[in-house]
Structure formats: C-alpha cells, structure tokens
Design a protein around this motif. Structure first.
Motif, PDB file in Angstrom:
ATOM      1  N   VAL A  79      39.122  31.146  50.572  1.00 17.44           N
ATOM      2  CA  VAL A  79      38.298  31.328  51.831  1.00 17.44           C
ATOM      3  C   VAL A  79      36.661  30.577  52.029  1.00 17.44           C
ATOM      4  CG1 VAL A  79      37.716  31.795  54.488  1.00 17.44           C
ATOM      5  CG2 VAL A  79      39.759  31.926  53.362  1.00 17.44           C
ATOM      6  N   ASP A  80      36.161  31.750  51.619  1.00 18.78           N
ATOM      7  CA  ASP A  80      34.566  32.048  51.050  1.00 18.78           C
ATOM      8  C   ASP A  80      33.720  31.307  50.076  1.00 18.78           C
ATOM      9  OD1 ASP A  80      33.299  34.557  51.490  1.00 18.78           O
ATOM     10  OD2 ASP A  80      32.870  34.903  49.510  1.00 18.78           O
ATOM     11  N   ALA A  81      35.271  29.497  49.313  1.00 17.69           N
ATOM     12  CA  ALA A  81      33.635  29.648  48.818  1.00 17.69           C
ATOM     13  C   ALA A  81      33.911  27.984  49.810  1.00 17.69           C
ATOM     14  CB  ALA A  81      34.194  28.527  48.166  1.00 17.69           C
ATOM     15  N   ILE A  82      35.001  27.381  50.428  1.00 18.66           N
ATOM     16  CA  ILE A  82      34.644  27.013  51.928  1.00 18.66           C
ATOM     17  C   ILE A  82      33.677  27.328  53.221  1.00 18.66           C
ATOM     18  CG2 ILE A  82      35.447  25.326  53.804  1.00 18.66           C
ATOM     19  CD1 ILE A  82      38.337  25.937  51.947  1.00 18.66           C
ATOM     20  N   LEU A 135      27.510  20.806  54.895  1.00 21.63           N
ATOM     21  CA  LEU A 135      27.468  21.206  53.281  1.00 21.63           C
ATOM     22  C   LEU A 135      26.380  21.317  52.173  1.00 21.63           C
ATOM     23  CD1 LEU A 135      29.440  19.841  51.164  1.00 21.63           C
ATOM     24  CD2 LEU A 135      28.628  17.589  51.079  1.00 21.63           C
ATOM     25  N   GLN A 136      25.776  21.137  53.456  1.00 26.59           N
ATOM     26  CA  GLN A 136      24.047  21.548  52.521  1.00 26.59           C
ATOM     27  C   GLN A 136      23.963  23.560  52.616  1.00 26.59           C
ATOM     28  OE1 GLN A 136      21.342  19.711  54.421  1.00 26.59           O
ATOM     29  NE2 GLN A 136      20.530  18.916  52.340  1.00 26.59           N
ATOM     30  N   ALA A 137      24.477  23.434  54.115  1.00 26.33           N
ATOM     31  CA  ALA A 137      23.884  25.240  54.577  1.00 26.33           C
ATOM     32  C   ALA A 137      25.090  25.174  53.426  1.00 26.33           C
ATOM     33  CB  ALA A 137      24.631  25.284  55.889  1.00 26.33           C
ATOM     34  N   SER A 138      26.305  25.509  52.735  1.00 24.43           N
ATOM     35  CA  SER A 138      27.369  25.946  52.431  1.00 24.43           C
ATOM     36  C   SER A 138      26.973  26.264  51.061  1.00 24.43           C
ATOM     37  CB  SER A 138      28.803  25.589  52.238  1.00 24.43           C
ATOM     38  OG  SER A 138      29.380  25.515  53.376  1.00 24.43           O
ATOM     39  N   ALA A 139      26.161  25.435  50.073  1.00 22.10           N
ATOM     40  CA  ALA A 139      25.465  25.105  48.963  1.00 22.10           C
ATOM     41  C   ALA A 139      24.550  26.357  49.185  1.00 22.10           C
ATOM     42  CB  ALA A 139      24.788  23.488  48.548  1.00 22.10           C
ATOM     43  N   HIS A 140      23.975  26.571  50.170  1.00 19.47           N
ATOM     44  CA  HIS A 140      22.071  27.481  50.127  1.00 19.47           C
ATOM     45  C   HIS A 140      23.519  29.059  49.792  1.00 19.47           C
ATOM     46  CE1 HIS A 140      19.971  23.730  49.969  1.00 19.47           C
ATOM     47  NE2 HIS A 140      19.234  24.291  49.228  1.00 19.47           N
ATOM     48  N   ILE A 153      34.179  20.164  49.115  1.00 20.75           N
ATOM     49  CA  ILE A 153      33.234  18.984  48.689  1.00 20.75           C
ATOM     50  C   ILE A 153      33.416  17.578  48.726  1.00 20.75           C
ATOM     51  CG2 ILE A 153      32.103  17.965  47.039  1.00 20.75           C
ATOM     52  CD1 ILE A 153      31.424  21.087  45.376  1.00 20.75           C
ATOM     53  N   ALA A 154      34.779  17.579  48.536  1.00 23.63           N
ATOM     54  CA  ALA A 154      35.580  16.219  48.571  1.00 23.63           C
ATOM     55  C   ALA A 154      36.042  16.136  50.509  1.00 23.63           C
ATOM     56  CB  ALA A 154      37.358  16.352  47.948  1.00 23.63           C
ATOM     57  N   ARG A 155      36.680  16.940  51.044  1.00 19.56           N
ATOM     58  CA  ARG A 155      36.604  17.174  52.234  1.00 19.56           C
ATOM     59  C   ARG A 155      35.275  16.995  53.776  1.00 19.56           C
ATOM     60  NH1 ARG A 155      42.163  18.222  53.469  1.00 19.56           N
ATOM     61  NH2 ARG A 155      41.705  17.386  55.441  1.00 19.56           N
TER      62      ARG A 155
END
Length: 257
Positions: A21-24, A177-182, A228-230
């Motif tokens: 969950v945390d990774a998403i 997606l960018q926000a999740s990465a940072h 990342i895939a979805r």
C-alpha cells in the motif's frame, strides 16, 4: 508453533500489506503500526514504534528504487526535501519521547476529511500533466512541506506518505506518478531520521524488525511496479481508499478510544 513464531508471522503479513500500500499511495503505517502495537503490546510503545521504522524504511527504499528507474526525478528538489525531512523527523522522534501526541488527532481528522472530499470531487486531481510551477516556488514548497511532514512523521507518523503526495501535487505541481516518486524519496529520509534517533536510544526490537523489513520490502517492490504499470488513474483510486481508511482510523482514535 511457538508464540514468538506466530507473532513474527502476523507481523510479516502486516508488513507485506503495508509495504504494498505504501509504495502506491503511502499510508502503509495504518496497517503495520496498529497490528504491531497489538502483537507486541507487552512492550513499551516507544520500542514498538521504533521497531516499525525498520520495515518502513526497507519497503520505502525498494519502492523508491523502482520509481527512480522509471520516473524522472527533479534531483535538486529531491535533495532539499530529503535533507530537510531527515533532520525534521529526527527532531520529531526526539519530541515523541517527551510529549503526548493525542492533541494532534482532532486536527488531523478535519484535514483528512477535507482531503477525501476534495479528491473525490476533483476527478482530475493529480491526473493532469504536471503544472509549470516556477522552480524557486517549488523549492520553497518542498522545504516547507518536508519540514512540517518530517516533524509529523517522526512524532506521530500515520499517513505521512499520503500527505507528502498531496504536497507534491498541490504545492509543487506534479501529477500522481511524479508525486509518488518524490514522496517515496522524502519518506525514505523521514524514516532514516527516526531510525537514527531510535538507534542512538537503543529502542529497536531486532528479532521482529528484520523479518518485517524483508516482508515490507517485497510488498514495496510489488506495489511500486503495479503503480508504475497502471498509472495515475489507478493511483488516484487507491489514494482515495487509503485516505478514507486513515480518516476512519482517526475517527476511532478521537471518538471511541
């Protein structure tokens, strides 16, 4: 099967789910922390919270690695966020050892309710292309949000990843997606700041922390690959679910505990 083995199995299951969950969208602590507090309830709370930081770090590290490989990172901004978050989280954990945190929960309840309503109403929230926010403004926003949320993560913790994603979307102009990465990189720094403090105080229960760390890392790896895939739409739906869960948790803490 011994009691300790059962405890480790339960904690590993919780750690895997939390890492996924945390990774998403962040918020894995809402799964991992309550379960650990129940399973290790015979231990002082400070030791339990210190122990949970180890799997949180490992899962976030593996998820961050996946994001870095697939998403363009603004490294000057990420470096500022991480450095600020590290020291802020260290200070927050130090404060945790001295002050009660119960007075903050009603405030968080209101904030989370507003976040859930806003995200639900704004269907395009976090799904538009990244906004062109001037870089100096992004740096100031990154410093402020990392300072506040780093203190929060070291002091209380649940939902930090979700709050970081919100900050990177609203204040800095990223998509989900960018926000999740940072957010993953910044959350990695907050975990490291807390771990540094707890290591110095010798409060980590390594017998439980290490197997939980492996389970959380596996969950983080799988969660990051799925996100990342979805893409953005999937992350938005997951984000709403986690914010709703966070809201229910704080409602329980405020009104029924």
């Amino acid at each position: 099967m011994s009691d300790v083995t059962v405890q480790i199995l339960l904690l590993c299951l919780a750690a895997f789910a939390a890492g996924f969950v945390d990774a998403i969208v962040g918020g894995g602590g809402l799964i991992q922390t309550p379960v650990t507090l129940v399973v290790l309830g015979a231990n002082p709370v400070a030791y339990v919270l210190a122990t949970v930081k180890i799997p949180s770090f490992s899962g976030t590290a593996l998820a961050a690695r996946q994001y870095v490989k697939q998403v363009r990172i603004r490294w000057p901004l990420a470096a500022l966020s991480c450095a600020t978050a590290f020291f802020a989280s260290f200070g927050g954990s130090l404060l945790l050892t001295r002050v009660s945190n119960n007075f903050i929960k009603p405030v968080l309840l209101v904030v989370l309710a507003a976040v859930a309503v806003y995200t639900f109403i704004r269907k395009d929230f976090g799904q538009r292309p990244a906004r062109d926010v001037p870089f100096p403004v992004q740096l100031r926003a990154a410093f402020f949000s990392s300072l506040v949320l780093g203190l929060y993560d070291g002091f209380i913790g649940p939902g930090t990843g979700s709050f970081l994603i919100l900050a990177f979307i609203i204040l800095i102009g990223f998509d989900f997606l960018q926000a999740s990465a940072h957010a993953k990189l910044t959350n990695l720094a907050t975990n490291l700041g807390s771990i540094t403090l707890f290591l110095l105080k010798g409060k980590i229960l390594w017998m439980f922390a290490l197997p939980m760390a492996a389970s959380n890392a596996l969950g983080g790896y799988l969660g990051a690959k799925l996100a990342i895939a979805r893409g953005n739409r999937f992350i938005r739906i997951f984000f709403l679910i986690v914010v709703a869960g966070t809201l229910l948790r704080f409602c329980y803490d405020v009104f029924w505990k």
